[in-house]
Structure formats: structure tokens, C-alpha cells
Design a protein around this motif. Sequence first.
Motif, PDB file in Angstrom:
ATOM      1  N   VAL A 266      55.607  49.821  33.063  1.00 29.10           N
ATOM      2  CA  VAL A 266      54.794  48.605  33.007  1.00 29.10           C
ATOM      3  C   VAL A 266      55.256  47.749  31.830  1.00 29.10           C
ATOM      4  CG1 VAL A 266      52.464  47.718  32.572  1.00 29.10           C
ATOM      5  CG2 VAL A 266      52.813  49.624  34.155  1.00 29.10           C
ATOM      6  N   ARG A 267      55.310  46.428  32.037  1.00 32.40           N
ATOM      7  CA  ARG A 267      55.684  45.480  30.983  1.00 32.40           C
ATOM      8  C   ARG A 267      54.513  44.544  30.723  1.00 32.40           C
ATOM      9  NH1 ARG A 267      59.091  41.850  32.280  1.00 32.40           N
ATOM     10  NH2 ARG A 267      60.172  41.597  30.289  1.00 32.40           N
ATOM     11  N   LEU A 268      54.074  44.499  29.465  1.00 31.49           N
ATOM     12  CA  LEU A 268      53.020  43.569  29.048  1.00 31.49           C
ATOM     13  C   LEU A 268      53.599  42.694  27.946  1.00 31.49           C
ATOM     14  CD1 LEU A 268      49.983  46.049  28.772  1.00 31.49           C
ATOM     15  CD2 LEU A 268      50.750  44.761  30.779  1.00 31.49           C
ATOM     16  N   LEU A 269      53.740  41.405  28.200  1.00 32.53           N
ATOM     17  CA  LEU A 269      54.361  40.523  27.218  1.00 32.53           C
ATOM     18  C   LEU A 269      53.367  40.101  26.143  1.00 32.53           C
ATOM     19  CD1 LEU A 269      56.697  38.352  29.457  1.00 32.53           C
ATOM     20  CD2 LEU A 269      57.048  40.634  28.490  1.00 32.53           C
ATOM     21  N   ALA A 270      53.880  39.437  25.131  1.00 37.73           N
ATOM     22  CA  ALA A 270      53.113  39.135  23.915  1.00 37.73           C
ATOM     23  C   ALA A 270      51.785  38.460  24.226  1.00 37.73           C
ATOM     24  CB  ALA A 270      53.940  38.257  22.986  1.00 37.73           C
ATOM     25  N   GLY A 271      50.739  38.945  23.583  1.00 37.99           N
ATOM     26  CA  GLY A 271      49.434  38.311  23.671  1.00 37.99           C
ATOM     27  C   GLY A 271      48.634  38.623  24.917  1.00 37.99           C
ATOM     28  N   ALA A 272      49.123  39.493  25.787  1.00 37.21           N
ATOM     29  CA  ALA A 272      48.352  39.856  26.979  1.00 37.21           C
ATOM     30  C   ALA A 272      47.062  40.554  26.572  1.00 37.21           C
ATOM     31  CB  ALA A 272      49.176  40.754  27.896  1.00 37.21           C
ATOM     32  N   ARG A 273      45.994  40.325  27.330  1.00 36.70           N
ATOM     33  CA  ARG A 273      44.691  40.931  27.053  1.00 36.70           C
ATOM     34  C   ARG A 273      44.272  41.722  28.289  1.00 36.70           C
ATOM     35  NH1 ARG A 273      45.513  40.385  21.965  1.00 36.70           N
ATOM     36  NH2 ARG A 273      45.639  38.221  21.243  1.00 36.70           N
ATOM     37  N   ILE A 274      44.277  43.018  28.139  1.00 34.84           N
ATOM     38  CA  ILE A 274      43.976  43.907  29.258  1.00 34.84           C
ATOM     39  C   ILE A 274      42.672  44.655  28.974  1.00 34.84           C
ATOM     40  CG2 ILE A 274      44.827  45.767  30.734  1.00 34.84           C
ATOM     41  CD1 ILE A 274      46.606  43.246  30.678  1.00 34.84           C
ATOM     42  N   GLY A 275      41.672  44.495  29.865  1.00 38.83           N
ATOM     43  CA  GLY A 275      40.454  45.280  29.756  1.00 38.83           C
ATOM     44  C   GLY A 275      39.315  44.635  28.995  1.00 38.83           C
ATOM     45  N   GLU A 276      39.407  43.340  28.709  1.00 38.87           N
ATOM     46  CA  GLU A 276      38.254  42.672  28.106  1.00 38.87           C
ATOM     47  C   GLU A 276      37.110  42.623  29.117  1.00 38.87           C
ATOM     48  OE1 GLU A 276      37.813  41.739  25.018  1.00 38.87           O
ATOM     49  OE2 GLU A 276      39.850  42.265  24.384  1.00 38.87           O
ATOM     50  N   ALA A 277      35.909  42.350  28.633  1.00 41.78           N
ATOM     51  CA  ALA A 277      34.743  42.322  29.513  1.00 41.78           C
ATOM     52  C   ALA A 277      34.857  41.183  30.517  1.00 41.78           C
ATOM     53  CB  ALA A 277      33.472  42.157  28.688  1.00 41.78           C
ATOM     54  N   GLY A 278      34.545  41.482  31.776  1.00 41.18           N
ATOM     55  CA  GLY A 278      34.514  40.448  32.791  1.00 41.18           C
ATOM     56  C   GLY A 278      33.348  39.497  32.555  1.00 41.18           C
ATOM     57  N   PHE A 279      33.419  38.329  33.187  1.00 39.78           N
ATOM     58  CA  PHE A 279      32.407  37.297  33.001  1.00 39.78           C
ATOM     59  C   PHE A 279      31.264  37.548  33.973  1.00 39.78           C
ATOM     60  CE2 PHE A 279      30.739  32.962  33.916  1.00 39.78           C
ATOM     61  CZ  PHE A 279      30.272  32.672  32.647  1.00 39.78           C
ATOM     62  N   GLY A 280      30.172  38.057  33.451  1.00 39.14           N
ATOM     63  CA  GLY A 280      29.004  38.323  34.280  1.00 39.14           C
ATOM     64  C   GLY A 280      27.734  38.041  33.505  1.00 39.14           C
ATOM     65  N   ALA A 281      26.838  37.263  34.095  1.00 38.56           N
ATOM     66  CA  ALA A 281      25.578  36.933  33.427  1.00 38.56           C
ATOM     67  C   ALA A 281      24.465  36.900  34.461  1.00 38.56           C
ATOM     68  CB  ALA A 281      25.679  35.595  32.708  1.00 38.56           C
ATOM     69  N   ALA A 282      23.294  37.368  34.058  1.00 36.89           N
ATOM     70  CA  ALA A 282      22.120  37.357  34.931  1.00 36.89           C
ATOM     71  C   ALA A 282      21.090  36.375  34.374  1.00 36.89           C
ATOM     72  CB  ALA A 282      21.508  38.756  35.002  1.00 36.89           C
ATOM     73  N   ARG A 283      20.416  35.687  35.266  1.00 37.72           N
ATOM     74  CA  ARG A 283      19.388  34.744  34.834  1.00 37.72           C
ATOM     75  C   ARG A 283      18.156  35.485  34.348  1.00 37.72           C
ATOM     76  NH1 ARG A 283      19.492  30.365  39.833  1.00 37.72           N
ATOM     77  NH2 ARG A 283      21.640  29.628  39.510  1.00 37.72           N
ATOM     78  N   SER A 284      17.525  34.926  33.324  1.00 41.85           N
ATOM     79  CA  SER A 284      16.269  35.486  32.831  1.00 41.85           C
ATOM     80  C   SER A 284      15.417  34.364  32.274  1.00 41.85           C
ATOM     81  CB  SER A 284      16.520  36.545  31.745  1.00 41.85           C
ATOM     82  OG  SER A 284      16.800  35.944  30.507  1.00 41.85           O
ATOM     83  N   SER A 285      14.167  34.685  31.988  1.00 44.90           N
ATOM     84  CA  SER A 285      13.248  33.666  31.475  1.00 44.90           C
ATOM     85  C   SER A 285      13.650  33.153  30.104  1.00 44.90           C
ATOM     86  CB  SER A 285      11.830  34.243  31.411  1.00 44.90           C
ATOM     87  OG  SER A 285      11.802  35.391  30.572  1.00 44.90           O
ATOM     88  N   THR A 286      14.476  33.924  29.392  1.00 42.77           N
ATOM     89  CA  THR A 286      14.922  33.513  28.065  1.00 42.77           C
ATOM     90  C   THR A 286      16.344  32.972  28.069  1.00 42.77           C
ATOM     91  OG1 THR A 286      15.620  35.789  27.586  1.00 42.77           O
ATOM     92  CG2 THR A 286      13.382  35.157  26.930  1.00 42.77           C
ATOM     93  N   GLY A 287      16.909  32.775  29.260  1.00 42.24           N
ATOM     94  CA  GLY A 287      18.287  32.296  29.367  1.00 42.24           C
ATOM     95  C   GLY A 287      19.204  33.375  29.920  1.00 42.24           C
ATOM     96  N   PRO A 288      20.480  33.066  30.127  1.00 39.19           N
ATOM     97  CA  PRO A 288      21.402  34.037  30.700  1.00 39.19           C
ATOM     98  C   PRO A 288      21.533  35.293  29.837  1.00 39.19           C
ATOM     99  CG  PRO A 288      22.356  31.838  30.710  1.00 39.19           C
ATOM    100  CD  PRO A 288      21.116  31.762  29.872  1.00 39.19           C
ATOM    101  N   VAL A 289      21.639  36.442  30.532  1.00 40.56           N
ATOM    102  CA  VAL A 289      21.814  37.743  29.879  1.00 40.56           C
ATOM    103  C   VAL A 289      23.169  38.298  30.282  1.00 40.56           C
ATOM    104  CG1 VAL A 289      20.958  40.120  29.746  1.00 40.56           C
ATOM    105  CG2 VAL A 289      19.338  38.219  29.871  1.00 40.56           C
ATOM    106  N   ASP A 290      23.990  38.689  29.311  1.00 42.00           N
ATOM    107  CA  ASP A 290      25.279  39.304  29.619  1.00 42.00           C
ATOM    108  C   ASP A 290      25.072  40.601  30.386  1.00 42.00           C
ATOM    109  OD1 ASP A 290      26.990  37.419  28.403  1.00 42.00           O
ATOM    110  OD2 ASP A 290      26.639  38.315  26.430  1.00 42.00           O
ATOM    111  N   VAL A 291      25.814  40.757  31.486  1.00 36.48           N
ATOM    112  CA  VAL A 291      25.783  42.012  32.242  1.00 36.48           C
ATOM    113  C   VAL A 291      26.891  42.902  31.703  1.00 36.48           C
ATOM    114  CG1 VAL A 291      26.034  43.076  34.505  1.00 36.48           C
ATOM    115  CG2 VAL A 291      24.881  40.861  34.289  1.00 36.48           C
ATOM    116  N   PRO A 292      26.564  44.049  31.093  1.00 33.53           N
ATOM    117  CA  PRO A 292      27.603  44.931  30.552  1.00 33.53           C
ATOM    118  C   PRO A 292      28.623  45.306  31.615  1.00 33.53           C
ATOM    119  CG  PRO A 292      25.462  45.593  29.747  1.00 33.53           C
ATOM    120  CD  PRO A 292      25.211  44.540  30.793  1.00 33.53           C
TER     121      PRO A 292
END
Length: 342
Positions: free
Chosen positions: A178-204
Motif C-alpha cells: 500500500v502507498r500513502l502519499l504525504a499528508g494522507a488522513r486515514i481513519g478520521e471520524a466520519g461526518f455524522g450528526a443527530a438532531r437534538s433539542s440543544t442542536g446537532p450531536v456528534d454521532v461517535p
Amino acid sequence: MGQGPDARFFERLPALTVGELAERIGGEVSRGGDRKVSAVAPLATAGEGDVAFLGDRKFLSALGDTRAGCVIVPASAVEAAPAGASVIVSGEAQAAWARASLQFHRAVSLTHSAAPGDVAEDATVVFEPGVVLGVGARVGRGSRIGANTVIGPGVQIGRDCLIGSNVSIGFALIGDRVRLLAGARIGEAGFGAARSSTGPVDVPQLGRVILQDGVSVGANSCIDRGAYDDTVIGENTKIDNLVMIGHNCVIGRNCLMAANTGISGSVTVGDGAIFGGKAGVGDHLNIGEGARVAAGAGVLQDIPPGETWSGYPAKPLRQFLREAVWLAKQASGKANAGKSRE
């Protein structure tokens, strides 16, 4: 994944009773408050000790079939829950489930660095200056890790890999060559949010990234880990610079993605598909085997195998070209009509 979040990447926290959990996440116990639960999972794969949730009424059949020990549901769905399951009622079920996941699962942190000798398979592994290695990581024979790269706890890297400088890898299993070139980001948290009465909540995000043998990832490209299942990149797929692949995507073998391609979450791509520069794909779509997406196209529906699509919104190439010619003729006709009146 079946067994829940990978223990190499996520710690399991102490179990709670359903009553204790409801109090912590702002829900109300409808039944079964004494049951012990210790993990979260989707409805389809949850087991006796797991907590699942109903986020949309279109999944009512999945709610009825779930084996989850506890379900979080809106008040209108209590009667649809399995008779043997404990029930927590919440007007914001997904946000409550997100809060529950924080009670049971915690990402393994990079509190201190492992020694290169504990990580490398043998002396052929090269670590350039400034590399940081998490506990439990493993790097296979003949691989080279570039300067200032961070390999997170538990990450497994195969043999004969080339990892560039300033790369970060977490929550990932990486094959050979496998080749990963400079600055690649592998495995960061995906973009997921749930609505709530206090505003969006990050979904782990509790899943992983799997890069199979022979994958190449260009400079400053990002591949997010799955929300619960895995993000998978198939063998010998080649990804250019500045490409974004969202959580839960499954990309086939021998695919090509040119620079600035963006793949939204939960997209499935067949073997041999090709994406031109700056192509974009909406979430939860299927791109068929051997399909081609033209540069700059915006895909908002499934593409059948072998077809070439272009435009925004993307459509089959012949249809796109016919419409483009028609529009050009219409515009030319109006322009000529205007000149004749002059």
C-alpha cells in the motif's frame, strides 16, 4: 463487524442498567429498567447486551426483528418493539443512542509512544525521523514510514508499504504494498450528526478503515472510518490527491479516482469504476461495476454497471450530450432571432 467495535481501537466501558443509561442520556424507561447493557449496535446486528435505536419509521420491520436487549424509540413506536426487549423512550432517538455510545465505548488514545522494535516485524522496516507509534501497532517487513507520520494505537500495516511524511493513520488495517502519499488522513471520524433539542450531536464513529493490498492514496486525501461497520477500499484501487471518501463506503477493486473526487457516506462502488476529476457522489448510492463518472459530474442516483454518466445532476452520457446540443441550438436560435429584429 458482528462483535462490536474492534478492541484494538476502542475500549469497552462498564455495563449499566437500562435505568441508569436512560438517566444519563435523557430518556425515559418504558420497560425493563433492570436489564444490564454494555454496548451499542445497529438494529440488524444488535445482540442481547446491546442498545439499538429506531431513527426512521421505515425501519419498523427491522425494529420488530431486532435481537437488541434494549431499544431507544419515539413514544409512537413503543408497541412495535420486540416483547423481550427493554425500551427507552426518547423524542430524539438517534441523539440518545449517540450519547449511549459514549457511555460504553471509548477510543484508545495515544497516551504514549511505542518503541520501534515493538512495532516493526523485523530490521527491514524503516522509520524516518519524528515518527510516532501507538501501542499495539504493527508494521510489516520491508515497509517504510515517512517523517513525522503518526501511526495510531492498534493500527496494522502490511509488508512492503510506503507511507509518506506527515501521514496520520488510525483505526485502520492496511494490507501489503500500500502507498500513502504525504499528508494522507486515514481513519478520521466520519461526518455524522443527530438532531437534538440543544442542536446537532456528534454521532461517535465506531468502525474501521480497511485498505486492501496494492491500494494507493494520494497526497492530502482523506478516508473516514465507518460509523459502525467498516470503510473498505478494494485491492489495487488508485486514489489521486485531494480525494474525500466518507464513512461506510465500500469501494471495489481496480477503481480509479482522479483529484478532488468526493464520495459521500455509505456509497458502494463496483470493481473497475472510474471517476474523473472533481466528480461528486451523493450518499447511500450504488455505482456499478465498470461504470465511468465524468469529470465534474454530480451523481444523485445509482449508476448501472458499465455506463458512463456526466453532468449535474449526472445522467447517461448520450442523454447529457443530446440535451447539451439541444440547449446550444435553442440559445443560438434565440440569438439569431434577436439579431434579425435589429
